[in-house]
Motif scaffolding. Structure first.
Motif, mmCIF file in Angstrom:
data_model
loop_
_atom_site.group_PDB
_atom_site.id
_atom_site.type_symbol
_atom_site.label_atom_id
_atom_site.label_comp_id
_atom_site.label_asym_id
_atom_site.label_seq_id
_atom_site.Cartn_x
_atom_site.Cartn_y
_atom_site.Cartn_z
ATOM 1 N N ASP A 238 -5.163 -1.549 -7.189
ATOM 2 C CA ASP A 238 -3.717 -1.324 -7.134
ATOM 3 C C ASP A 238 -3.465 -0.220 -6.103
ATOM 4 O OD1 ASP A 238 -1.135 -0.279 -7.554
ATOM 5 O OD2 ASP A 238 -1.320 -0.281 -9.738
ATOM 6 N N ALA A 239 -2.715 -0.514 -5.069
ATOM 7 C CA ALA A 239 -2.483 0.451 -3.991
ATOM 8 C C ALA A 239 -1.579 1.611 -4.405
ATOM 9 C CB ALA A 239 -1.892 -0.256 -2.772
ATOM 10 N N THR A 240 -1.054 1.575 -5.628
ATOM 11 C CA THR A 240 -0.220 2.687 -6.098
ATOM 12 C C THR A 240 -0.979 3.585 -7.073
ATOM 13 O OG1 THR A 240 0.721 1.477 -7.983
ATOM 14 C CG2 THR A 240 1.849 1.235 -5.858
ATOM 15 N N ASN A 241 -2.231 3.253 -7.372
ATOM 16 C CA ASN A 241 -3.025 3.981 -8.363
ATOM 17 C C ASN A 241 -4.020 4.914 -7.673
ATOM 18 O OD1 ASN A 241 -5.096 4.721 -10.213
ATOM 19 N ND2 ASN A 241 -4.648 2.940 -11.487
ATOM 20 N N SER A 242 -3.696 6.226 -7.640
ATOM 21 C CA SER A 242 -4.544 7.210 -6.947
ATOM 22 C C SER A 242 -5.967 7.248 -7.479
ATOM 23 C CB SER A 242 -3.937 8.615 -7.080
ATOM 24 O OG SER A 242 -2.819 8.741 -6.248
ATOM 25 N N GLU B 113 -2.197 -15.473 15.751
ATOM 26 C CA GLU B 113 -3.112 -16.592 15.509
ATOM 27 C C GLU B 113 -4.224 -16.196 14.542
ATOM 28 O OE1 GLU B 113 -4.440 -18.317 19.160
ATOM 29 O OE2 GLU B 113 -2.388 -18.558 19.908
ATOM 30 N N ASN B 114 -4.531 -14.917 14.488
ATOM 31 C CA ASN B 114 -5.565 -14.406 13.591
ATOM 32 C C ASN B 114 -4.940 -13.395 12.636
ATOM 33 O OD1 ASN B 114 -7.731 -15.806 14.918
ATOM 34 N ND2 ASN B 114 -7.509 -14.335 16.586
ATOM 35 N N PRO B 115 -5.609 -13.101 11.517
ATOM 36 C CA PRO B 115 -5.073 -12.090 10.606
ATOM 37 C C PRO B 115 -4.793 -10.785 11.359
ATOM 38 C CG PRO B 115 -6.875 -13.265 9.563
ATOM 39 C CD PRO B 115 -6.838 -13.711 11.008
ATOM 40 N N LEU B 116 -3.616 -10.219 11.103
ATOM 41 C CA LEU B 116 -3.133 -9.063 11.854
ATOM 42 C C LEU B 116 -2.753 -7.929 10.910
ATOM 43 C CD1 LEU B 116 -2.085 -7.792 14.547
ATOM 44 C CD2 LEU B 116 0.113 -8.891 14.048
ATOM 45 N N THR B 117 -3.364 -6.769 11.133
ATOM 46 C CA THR B 117 -3.008 -5.563 10.396
ATOM 47 C C THR B 117 -2.141 -4.705 11.304
ATOM 48 O OG1 THR B 117 -5.071 -5.609 9.132
ATOM 49 C CG2 THR B 117 -3.914 -3.489 9.260
ATOM 50 N N LEU B 118 -0.985 -4.307 10.803
ATOM 51 C CA LEU B 118 -0.083 -3.439 11.558
ATOM 52 C C LEU B 118 -0.117 -2.037 10.977
ATOM 53 C CD1 LEU B 118 3.001 -5.806 11.958
ATOM 54 C CD2 LEU B 118 1.246 -5.264 13.664
ATOM 55 N N VAL B 119 -0.384 -1.056 11.813
ATOM 56 C CA VAL B 119 -0.370 0.347 11.400
ATOM 57 C C VAL B 119 0.995 0.893 11.801
ATOM 58 C CG1 VAL B 119 -1.409 2.625 11.682
ATOM 59 C CG2 VAL B 119 -2.861 0.572 11.710
ATOM 60 N N MET B 120 1.769 1.297 10.779
ATOM 61 C CA MET B 120 3.132 1.763 11.040
ATOM 62 C C MET B 120 3.374 3.107 10.358
ATOM 63 S SD MET B 120 5.242 -1.839 10.621
ATOM 64 C CE MET B 120 4.282 -2.544 9.282
ATOM 65 N N PRO B 121 4.200 3.956 10.965
ATOM 66 C CA PRO B 121 4.537 5.238 10.353
ATOM 67 C C PRO B 121 5.516 5.054 9.197
ATOM 68 C CG PRO B 121 5.750 4.974 12.394
ATOM 69 C CD PRO B 121 4.844 3.778 12.259
ATOM 70 N N GLY B 122 5.697 6.114 8.433
ATOM 71 C CA GLY B 122 6.695 6.089 7.372
ATOM 72 C C GLY B 122 6.230 5.400 6.105
ATOM 73 N N ALA B 123 4.944 5.544 5.777
ATOM 74 C CA ALA B 123 4.418 4.932 4.548
ATOM 75 C C ALA B 123 5.101 5.528 3.324
ATOM 76 C CB ALA B 123 2.911 5.149 4.471
ATOM 77 N N LYS B 124 5.353 4.668 2.324
ATOM 78 C CA LYS B 124 5.980 5.129 1.083
ATOM 79 C C LYS B 124 5.557 4.219 -0.071
ATOM 80 C CE LYS B 124 10.170 2.353 1.727
ATOM 81 N NZ LYS B 124 11.618 2.315 1.788
ATOM 82 N N ASN B 125 5.704 4.727 -1.283
ATOM 83 C CA ASN B 125 5.467 3.955 -2.515
ATOM 84 C C ASN B 125 4.035 3.471 -2.682
ATOM 85 O OD1 ASN B 125 8.217 4.261 -3.115
ATOM 86 N ND2 ASN B 125 8.749 2.386 -2.030
ATOM 87 N N VAL B 126 3.068 4.202 -2.097
ATOM 88 C CA VAL B 126 1.654 3.896 -2.308
ATOM 89 C C VAL B 126 0.937 5.202 -2.666
ATOM 90 C CG1 VAL B 126 1.573 1.885 -0.766
ATOM 91 C CG2 VAL B 126 1.046 4.156 0.151
ATOM 92 N N ALA B 127 -0.295 5.082 -3.138
ATOM 93 C CA ALA B 127 -1.083 6.274 -3.468
ATOM 94 C C ALA B 127 -1.190 7.160 -2.220
ATOM 95 C CB ALA B 127 -2.470 5.853 -3.941
ATOM 96 N N PRO B 128 -0.980 8.473 -2.377
ATOM 97 C CA PRO B 128 -1.026 9.383 -1.220
ATOM 98 C C PRO B 128 -2.342 9.313 -0.457
ATOM 99 C CG PRO B 128 -0.381 10.573 -3.228
ATOM 100 C CD PRO B 128 -0.665 9.161 -3.625
ATOM 101 N N GLU B 129 -3.436 8.989 -1.146
ATOM 102 C CA GLU B 129 -4.757 8.916 -0.515
ATOM 103 C C GLU B 129 -4.838 7.819 0.545
ATOM 104 O OE1 GLU B 129 -5.015 10.739 -4.479
ATOM 105 O OE2 GLU B 129 -4.158 8.852 -3.787
ATOM 106 N N LEU B 130 -3.917 6.866 0.512
ATOM 107 C CA LEU B 130 -3.930 5.759 1.470
ATOM 108 C C LEU B 130 -3.162 6.073 2.740
ATOM 109 C CD1 LEU B 130 -3.309 2.771 -0.964
ATOM 110 C CD2 LEU B 130 -5.452 3.399 0.170
#
Length: 188
Positions: free
Chosen positions: A32-36, A83-100
């Motif tokens: 769970d990405a919200t569980n530290s 065309e391939n799986p794409l991960t986007l790194v974006m600023p302004g992360a919220k609502n996830v465990a701070p460690e992420l």
């Protein structure tokens, strides 16, 4: 079988556990990405420095705004036409465990097209962590048989899907995306 595996993995994740699972790229370790506490278990298992952030998976692109303050419009186009799986790194992360969240406030997000992942995320109603199923510094496993035994022993549940496949998989393409829409490749 898919439904059973989603149910088993869901229970483990809801209880704060970590799983080893197939993704649209390589095998991953997730929670769970919200569980530290669960996120910290993954860092410990991978022997990974917490300064090296991990990515999250969402099931559909309209959930991006739940975890990114301001999603640039181009993000949706990049996802749609990749065309391939794409991960986007974006600023302004919220609502996830701070460690992420990286030191600069960013987070990597991928909209998964893997059925197991999509169903698990839908049922959990939260994103899941996705990081390669390896000890930090070791090669990423191309398929299940290449996953280190220490990882298999260290997770709370191993998803029983695609374990016999020897189709070689690669990690996703990673792009850093600025709020103004400019982007750069981190990994092609």
């Amino acid at each position: 079988m898919l439904k059973d595996e989603v149910n088993k993995a869901l229970k483990v994740i809801q209880d704060g556990g970590i799983i080893l699972y197939p993704t649209d790229t390589i095998w991953g370790v997730g929670c769970d990405a919200t569980n530290s506490e669960a996120v910290k278990k993954i860092y410990a298992l991978k022997q990974r420095a917490e300064s090296k952030s991990m990515i999250i998976l969402v099931d559909v692109d309209n959930k991006l705004q739940n975890y990114i303050t301001e999603v640039p419009e181009i993000a949706y186009q990049l996802i749609e036409f990749a065309e391939n799986p794409l991960t986007l790194v974006m600023p302004g992360a919220k609502n996830v465990a701070p460690e992420l969240i990286a030191e600069d406030g960013s987070i990597g997000v991928r909209v998964t097209n893997n059925q197991f992942c999509q169903q698990l995320i839908q049922r959990l109603r939260k994103p899941i962590v996705s990081t390669s199923a390896n000890i930090s510094g070791q090669p990423s496993p191309e398929y299940f048989d290449k996953v280190d035994q220490a990882i298999i022993d260290g997770v709370d549940y191993v998803v029983d899907i695609d374990q016999h496949s020897h189709e070689k998989r690669k990690p996703s393409t990673i792009m850093r995306l600025a709020p103004n829409g400019s982007f750069e490749f981190i990994r092609r």
